[in-house]
Design an enzyme around this catalytic site. Structure first.
Site, short mmCIF file in Angstrom:
data_model
loop_
_atom_site.label_atom_id
_atom_site.label_comp_id
_atom_site.label_asym_id
_atom_site.label_seq_id
_atom_site.Cartn_x
_atom_site.Cartn_y
_atom_site.Cartn_z
N GLU A 86 0.79 -1.23 0.00
CA GLU A 86 0.00 0.00 0.00
C GLU A 86 0.82 1.28 0.00
O GLU A 86 0.41 2.27 -0.60
CB GLU A 86 -0.93 -0.01 1.23
CG GLU A 86 -1.96 -1.11 1.23
CD GLU A 86 -3.01 -0.93 0.14
OE1 GLU A 86 -3.48 0.21 -0.06
OE2 GLU A 86 -3.33 -1.93 -0.53
N SER A 461 -48.85 -32.26 38.20
CA SER A 461 -48.50 -32.62 39.57
C SER A 461 -47.15 -32.08 40.02
O SER A 461 -46.85 -32.11 41.22
CB SER A 461 -48.51 -34.15 39.72
OG SER A 461 -49.82 -34.65 39.55
#
Length: 800
Positions: A86, A461
């Site tokens: 770059e 239950s």
């Protein structure tokens, strides 16, 4: 002489004109430029990450995958590779490289189009943080001016760090660390030179040089960068040759979670959105939950194996799809719509032989299913019946069938199918309410509906222990005789009659309260609520954390008709398990910002048993001396809503559910500290088991999302209990027994099982029973003194 003067001033003017022009432009543009000092404090958009309590990544949320790194964390080979690609003059220029700008201007003059921008890394930082990507001269001028300011205010290392953490590198990866994780599943400092060069080639064009999309073009870019590094003297010939001959190793690693807990992740995400709004997705929060990765894996496996086991008891519903005339070579197209669900892999049947079936998996692998691994597959007819037993593989499968399989350890496969029923499992700590594990369904990919927290179903239950606790606090004892006999309720206004029954349709007559609970006698529960009073019973049951609005005001509530979630049931059982302290479920243990600083942490109420550890945790998170923790005995201790003697007696009774009652198969765990209760609703639409010891309180629900019968032989003890057992067996393996200690004020008395009174010496069948001190029966020798009024020996024998 005049000509020379003219020439001199003309040259001065020619040189000064562009300088004055640029100066004028700079003066004109500078007031509108942002302050580059803000770069020092700028926070990059970073996703939300959810972790287990032992630091395993569960999930990541946010559009951008970013893992900001410091300059010192980046290997020098990558720095050199990126500069070679770059801006190889980055360390020497002052933000602008005249050669680069001149080269860009020449390309523009020759082609009439902008080819490259001549941008340095500093100029790219200026563009990425402050400007748009619009290709106009005004933006380029602003970019140059900002670059010059950035170079004056920031060091080269700071500029480079800003650049590598901001750039987009494809596949939702922002920054070089995210790219390393996405493409290679490793940190940037763990990658070899070839892979570093590959990532360095991405900023120029993340899609064009993407190694997943264009591996050949990506390799050309990589090798060019390696050649540049060699020419610039950053690497030697040996390193270059080794890197340039390396294959392309990149593949998509996605978010790469380290454990499977999607329902937990979704709960944490929703809570973070509620706290922080949209900032939750961008501010880089690290959320640590209370969930253990080990316990969560046990919960996942227990629920899936239990559901598959239930499902296969009811037969095979056939393949998910059929392609009888399809060419097996088109397996990719056929299997493309199908994903793995809960460990069940999609497969295409390619050949059916006499003793096995050959299959092709979605990943291209081939395999076989032996006859023994599919002979369970009787045809499903309905929840209560199946077709004939198959005699050979051709009775079950045909070429072109799309099926589900489970991989065996030996390399073979077993026939399976995605269960039609669903389940939920939630585990909380009785000591502080923290959620230890949670599964909201068979597969989050199949359905993200969280049945552990959202599904309100009748617990049957499994709700009875809360009513029995009320009875024990209203003068009843485990030895109290209550009549298990028919009851009839007539509503003159509704012209209806309610005749409640026990699950087996029988009646046992006078029965001790302990036996009534472990045998789950419905008529006894109704009588208890009648005797205590509906309003008084429900007010008492609120002590376990149930909102009154969730408790219907009628006698049927005694049979478990309130609609509650598995998490609520687990919370209620936690109160029993910890000796009567009301703890509230919570999930998020702490929240850290992107820098690892703790910004919030859970502050739950805890039991006395957990107080010391909790105070140490607060000290660790706040660095405050324990002495400065304000009023720990009032601020941190949970409210004791139930008498510890009551929970001790109730636990003793619920242990009998496992040793001799409806959950007797759990005796196989050989854990005397386990207690719990089964639950089954009318027509077997919901099956439950909730149980605990001192470490974990957990609840399991099994049923259909659209209520329907599970089958006439499916109950809490057959559908839900096996899931609970699988989890508890793994979770408690190697752990010592942990039960509530005997509280003061509890006595053991030898009683007669027929009367519930103190037994005479030498009585047959007498055994020890536990009582609260004030409710214990007098010694047998006080019978003649009137200590045992006959009318108090049992509840009234109401027949109708």
């Amino acid at each position: 002489m005049r000509f020379l003067k003219f020439l001199f001033w003309s040259l001065i003017a020619l040189l000064s004109a562009p300088i004055l022009g640029l100066s004028g432009v700079a003066l004109y543009l500078s007031p509108a430029l942002p302050d580059v000092e803000t770069l020092r404090e700028l926070e990059l958009q970073t996703p939300l990450r959810i972790y287990s309590t032992d630091h395993k990544l569960i999930a990541e949320f946010g559009e951008m995958r970013r893992f900001p790194v410091n300059f010192d964390q980046v290997p020098s080979d990558f720095i050199n590779a990126l500069l070679a690609a770059e801006d190889d003059n980055f360390l020497n220029h002052h933000g602008v490289d005249p050669k680069g700008l001149l080269r860009a201007a020449t390309e523009l003059a020759q082609s009439g189009q902008i080819q490259t921008g001549g941008s340095t890394i500093t100029m790219q930082v200026a563009k990425n943080y402050f400007l748009t990507s619009e290709r106009v001269f005004s933006r380029k001028l602003n970019e140059i001016l900002l670059a010059l300011q950035i170079e004056r205010n920031l060091s080269k290392q700071e500029i480079f760090e800003l650049y590598i953490n901001k750039i987009y590198l494809g596949n939702r990866a922002y920054g070089v660390e995210a790219a390393a994780q996405v493409y290679y599943g490793k940190s940037i400092n763990e990658l070899p030179l070839a892979d570093l060069a590959m990532i360095a080639g991405l900023p120029k064009a993340p899609s064009r040089f993407n190694p997943l999309i264009n591996p050949e073009r990506a390799k050309i870019r990589r090798d060019w960068i390696l050649q540049r590094m060699l020419n610039l003297g950053h690497i030697d010939q040996v390193a270059y040759q080794e890197a340039v001959t390396s294959p392309i190793r990149a593949r998509n690693h996605g978010a790469n979670p380290e454990m499977e807990a999607p329902y937990v992740a979704e709960m944490a995400r929703l809570e973070m959105i509620e706290r922080y709004g949209e900032r939750a997705y961008t501010d880089g929060f690290h959320v640590y939950t209370s969930v253990s990765s080990e316990l969560q894996s046990y919960a996942n496996r227990a629920l899936r194996e239990g559901l598959i086991e239930y499902d296969q008891r009811h037969g095979y519903r056939g393949p998910e799809d059929r392609h009888p005339d399809a060419d097996p070579a088109n397996w990719q197209t056929i299997l493309a719509p199908y994903r793995a669900l809960g460990g069940l892999l999609p497969a295409l049947v390619t050949q059916v032989d006499e003793e096995q079936v050959e299959i092709r998996l979605r990943n291209g692998n081939t395999g076989t299913i032996a006859w023994e691994a599919m002979r369970w597959a009787r045809p499903y007819l309905n929840a209560n019946s199946m077709g004939p037993t198959p005699r050979r593989p051709a009775d079950v499968l045909k070429p072109g069938d799309v099926i589900r399989v489970i991989a065996n350890e030996d390399g073979g496969y077993r026939l399976s199918q995605v269960p039609s029923a669903q389940a939920a499992l939630v585990v909380v700590s009785p000591q502080d309410g923290s959620i230890q594990a949670l599964v909201g369904g068979f597969s989050f990919l199949q359905s993200n509906y969280n049945r552990a927290t959202q599904a309100r179903r009748q617990p049957g239950s499994s709700f009875k222990p809360f009513l029995y606790s009320a009875a024990l606090d209203h003068g009843y004892t485990p030895a109290t005789i209550v009549n298990d006999a028919p009851l009839v309720f007539v509503d003159d206004y509704m012209n209806s009659v309610w005749r409640p029954q026990n699950s087996g349709g029988d009646f046992l007559g006078p029965i001790r309260l302990r036996e009534a609970l472990y045998r789950s006698r419905n008529l006894v529960s109704i009588r208890l609520m009648q005797e205590i009073g509906v309003d008084e019973s429900l007010t008492y049951i609120e002590r376990f954390g149930f909102p009154r609005s969730d408790l219907p005001r009628n006698l049927s509530a005694s049979l478990g008709t309130p609609e509650l979630t598995p998490l609520q049931i687990a919370q209620g059982y936690a109160v029993i398990a910890n000796g009567g302290y009301k703890v509230d479920p919570w999930l998020i243990e702490r929240i850290e910002d992107r820098h690892g600083q703790i910004i919030d942490f859970a502050k739950p109420v805890v039991t006395p048993e957990a107080l010391a550890a909790h105070l140490e945790r607060i000290q660790r998170y706040t660095s405050a001396p324990l002495a400065l923790v304000e009023e720990p005995n009032t601020v941190l201790l949970a409210e004791q809503t139930v008498d510890p003697r009551t929970t001790y007696l109730l636990t003793s009774m619920l242990k009998d559910v496992i040793t001799r009652g409806t959950a007797a198969r759990a005796r196989a765990l050989q854990r005397p500290d386990l207690a719990g209760k089964t639950g089954t609703t009318n027509e077997q639409k919901d099956a439950w088991f909730a149980g605990y010891n001192g470490d974990y309180a957990s609840a399991v629900w099994v049923g259909f999302d659209q209520p329907s019968t599970l089958g006439r032989r499916e109950f809490g003890g057959t559908a839900a209990l096996p899931i609970w057992m699988r989890f508890m067996a793994a979770a408690l393996d190697g752990k010592p027994e942990h039960s509530q200690p005997v509280p003061q004020g509890v006595l053991s008395v030898r009683i007669d099982p027929l009367t519930g009174r103190a037994a005479r010496p030498g009585s047959n069948g007498a055994f020890l029973e536990v009582f609260k001190e004030e409710d214990a029966p007098p010694p047998w020798d006080e019978l003649d003194s009137g200590a045992y009024p006959v009318s108090d020996s049992m509840a009234p024998l109401e027949l109708f």
